[in-house]
Design a protein around this motif. Sequence first.
Motif, PDB file in Angstrom:
ATOM      1  N   TRP A 187       0.849  -1.133   0.052  1.00 48.41           N
ATOM      2  CA  TRP A 187      -0.065  -0.097   0.164  1.00 48.41           C
ATOM      3  C   TRP A 187       0.848   1.498  -0.013  1.00 48.41           C
ATOM      4  N   GLN A 188       0.478   2.158  -0.619  1.00 47.98           N
ATOM      5  CA  GLN A 188       1.112   3.391  -0.759  1.00 47.98           C
ATOM      6  C   GLN A 188       0.138   4.872  -0.771  1.00 47.98           C
ATOM      7  N   ASP A 189       0.054   5.389   0.104  1.00 53.76           N
ATOM      8  CA  ASP A 189      -0.763   6.642   0.131  1.00 53.76           C
ATOM      9  C   ASP A 189      -2.291   5.996  -0.077  1.00 53.76           C
ATOM     10  N   GLY A 190      -2.603   5.130   0.707  1.00 58.28           N
ATOM     11  CA  GLY A 190      -3.974   4.409   0.957  1.00 58.28           C
ATOM     12  C   GLY A 190      -4.221   3.763  -0.479  1.00 58.28           C
ATOM     13  N   ARG A 191      -3.382   3.578  -1.082  1.00 57.83           N
ATOM     14  CA  ARG A 191      -3.880   2.821  -2.696  1.00 57.83           C
ATOM     15  C   ARG A 191      -3.030   1.434  -2.696  1.00 57.83           C
ATOM     16  N   LEU A 192      -3.648   0.392  -3.018  1.00 54.58           N
ATOM     17  CA  LEU A 192      -3.145  -0.918  -3.088  1.00 54.58           C
ATOM     18  C   LEU A 192      -2.258  -0.929  -4.321  1.00 54.58           C
ATOM     19  N   THR A 193      -1.030  -1.142  -4.163  1.00 49.96           N
ATOM     20  CA  THR A 193       0.025  -0.963  -5.371  1.00 49.96           C
ATOM     21  C   THR A 193       0.283  -2.571  -5.580  1.00 49.96           C
ATOM     22  N   ALA A 194       0.168  -3.500  -4.890  1.00 56.68           N
ATOM     23  CA  ALA A 194       0.495  -4.868  -5.490  1.00 56.68           C
ATOM     24  C   ALA A 194      -0.036  -5.803  -4.488  1.00 56.68           C
ATOM     25  N   VAL A 195      -0.421  -7.005  -5.245  1.00 58.40           N
ATOM     26  CA  VAL A 195      -0.750  -8.308  -4.530  1.00 58.40           C
ATOM     27  C   VAL A 195       0.431  -9.096  -4.567  1.00 58.40           C
ATOM     28  N   LEU A 196       1.011  -9.826  -3.623  1.00 57.89           N
ATOM     29  CA  LEU A 196       2.206 -10.388  -3.605  1.00 57.89           C
ATOM     30  C   LEU A 196       2.054 -11.957  -3.162  1.00 57.89           C
ATOM     31  N   ASP A 197       3.029 -12.663  -3.536  1.00 53.95           N
ATOM     32  CA  ASP A 197       3.129 -14.165  -2.983  1.00 53.95           C
ATOM     33  C   ASP A 197       2.032 -15.128  -3.417  1.00 53.95           C
ATOM     34  N   TRP A 198       2.212 -15.201  -4.852  1.00 51.83           N
ATOM     35  CA  TRP A 198       1.235 -16.060  -5.306  1.00 51.83           C
ATOM     36  C   TRP A 198       1.369 -17.663  -5.311  1.00 51.83           C
ATOM     37  N   ASP A 199       2.448 -18.091  -4.384  1.00 54.92           N
ATOM     38  CA  ASP A 199       2.762 -19.616  -4.613  1.00 54.92           C
ATOM     39  C   ASP A 199       1.653 -20.432  -4.014  1.00 54.92           C
ATOM     40  N   CYS A 200       0.768 -20.099  -3.538  1.00 61.23           N
ATOM     41  CA  CYS A 200      -0.469 -20.962  -3.178  1.00 61.23           C
ATOM     42  C   CYS A 200      -1.898 -20.710  -4.142  1.00 61.23           C
ATOM     43  N   ALA A 201      -1.440 -20.152  -5.069  1.00 65.76           N
ATOM     44  CA  ALA A 201      -2.464 -19.926  -6.252  1.00 65.76           C
ATOM     45  C   ALA A 201      -3.209 -21.077  -6.792  1.00 65.76           C
ATOM     46  N   GLY A 202      -4.274 -20.898  -7.372  1.00 68.50           N
ATOM     47  CA  GLY A 202      -4.820 -21.968  -8.054  1.00 68.50           C
ATOM     48  C   GLY A 202      -6.318 -21.693  -8.616  1.00 68.50           C
ATOM     49  N   VAL A 203      -7.158 -22.588  -8.706  1.00 65.69           N
ATOM     50  CA  VAL A 203      -8.492 -22.318  -9.257  1.00 65.69           C
ATOM     51  C   VAL A 203      -9.293 -23.084  -8.029  1.00 65.69           C
ATOM     52  N   GLY A 204     -10.288 -22.360  -7.494  1.00 67.82           N
ATOM     53  CA  GLY A 204     -11.284 -22.560  -6.472  1.00 67.82           C
ATOM     54  C   GLY A 204     -12.435 -21.751  -6.287  1.00 67.82           C
ATOM     55  N   PRO A 205     -12.979 -21.940  -5.324  1.00 64.66           N
ATOM     56  CA  PRO A 205     -14.005 -21.055  -5.010  1.00 64.66           C
ATOM     57  C   PRO A 205     -13.710 -19.822  -4.527  1.00 64.66           C
ATOM     58  N   ALA A 206     -14.554 -18.735  -4.569  1.00 67.73           N
ATOM     59  CA  ALA A 206     -14.106 -17.424  -4.263  1.00 67.73           C
ATOM     60  C   ALA A 206     -14.000 -17.369  -2.773  1.00 67.73           C
ATOM     61  N   GLY A 207     -14.660 -17.945  -1.975  1.00 67.37           N
ATOM     62  CA  GLY A 207     -14.889 -18.289  -0.567  1.00 67.37           C
ATOM     63  C   GLY A 207     -13.485 -18.342  -0.028  1.00 67.37           C
TER      64      GLY A 207
END
Length: 304
Positions: A189-209
């Motif tokens: 985050w910078q100045d209240g703004r999301l600048t990046a989503v990090l660390d995708w090593d657990c990513a995959g396909v699944g339910p939004a929940g």
Amino acid sequence: MAYPDAEVLDWAAAVLDTEVTVLRGLRHGGSPWLLRAGGREVVMRVARAELAAETATEVAAMTYVARVAGSAVPVAELLGYDLAERTGYGLMLTGRVPGTSVIPSAPDPERLRALGAVAARISSIKLTPAAALPVRSRPIEAEDFAGMRREQGVPDLLVAAEAAVARIRPVDGRLGLVHGDLWHGNTLWQDGRLTAVLDWDCAGVGPAGIDLGSLRCDAAWCHGVEAAEHVLRGWEAEAGRPASDVPYWDAVASLASPPDMGWFPISMSAQGRPDLTSEVMLERRDAFLDAALRRLAPVRMTAG
């Protein structure tokens, strides 16, 4: 790795076509490493060869997100990677993104809603499961939290949660991209703004929940149970529909933690929250989980 091997630094220099210098470790004095490469700073993540599959997952997720989502789901620029083929390590080089992952000491409703919104945008990305992006059923799926519970012994609340999750099948079967370890510490985050989503090593396909529950659980143990509702409101406003099966995924997320909270307080302290001791986090997790279990009974779900 206490310090990057010369072979690893030579690989980075070859990818970037310039000399590289290690500035510091960004997590507990180790990987990911902040490097200076010519006139810019870059980040290098280093994993042991046996964890190179996680590097492959992160590369696949970041590449796909950058291509299909653009700035809607901000990720660092991918500069190069090695899946333990040339160096014996899983390596990934990215551009450095401005911002901090420090968790505010007081709940910030706007930020919590923004986290919910980005989770909704991630889940709206449709893709076919693949070796690097497999089907996921819970957060941080590589960790054997159930095994930890068997070894440590658990209170009745966690036993009840395990039984409830095993008994119930969520109504909403839609699948999309999941980050798989979505919490405040994996965002910048910078100045209240999301600048990046990090660390995708657990990513995959699944339910939004999976991601929604993870964020709600994180908000609850950072700020108290009430903070989770800001995440939900942000998710629903972005998705344009009510979230499904919320108590179920709250319970699933609560179970994706060590019975005694383990290393989680250490991670929280590294994000500027030394006040989140094991005792505090246990109390808040259990309050969040108890609320989820109380709501599960009247929720119309399909028995497993």
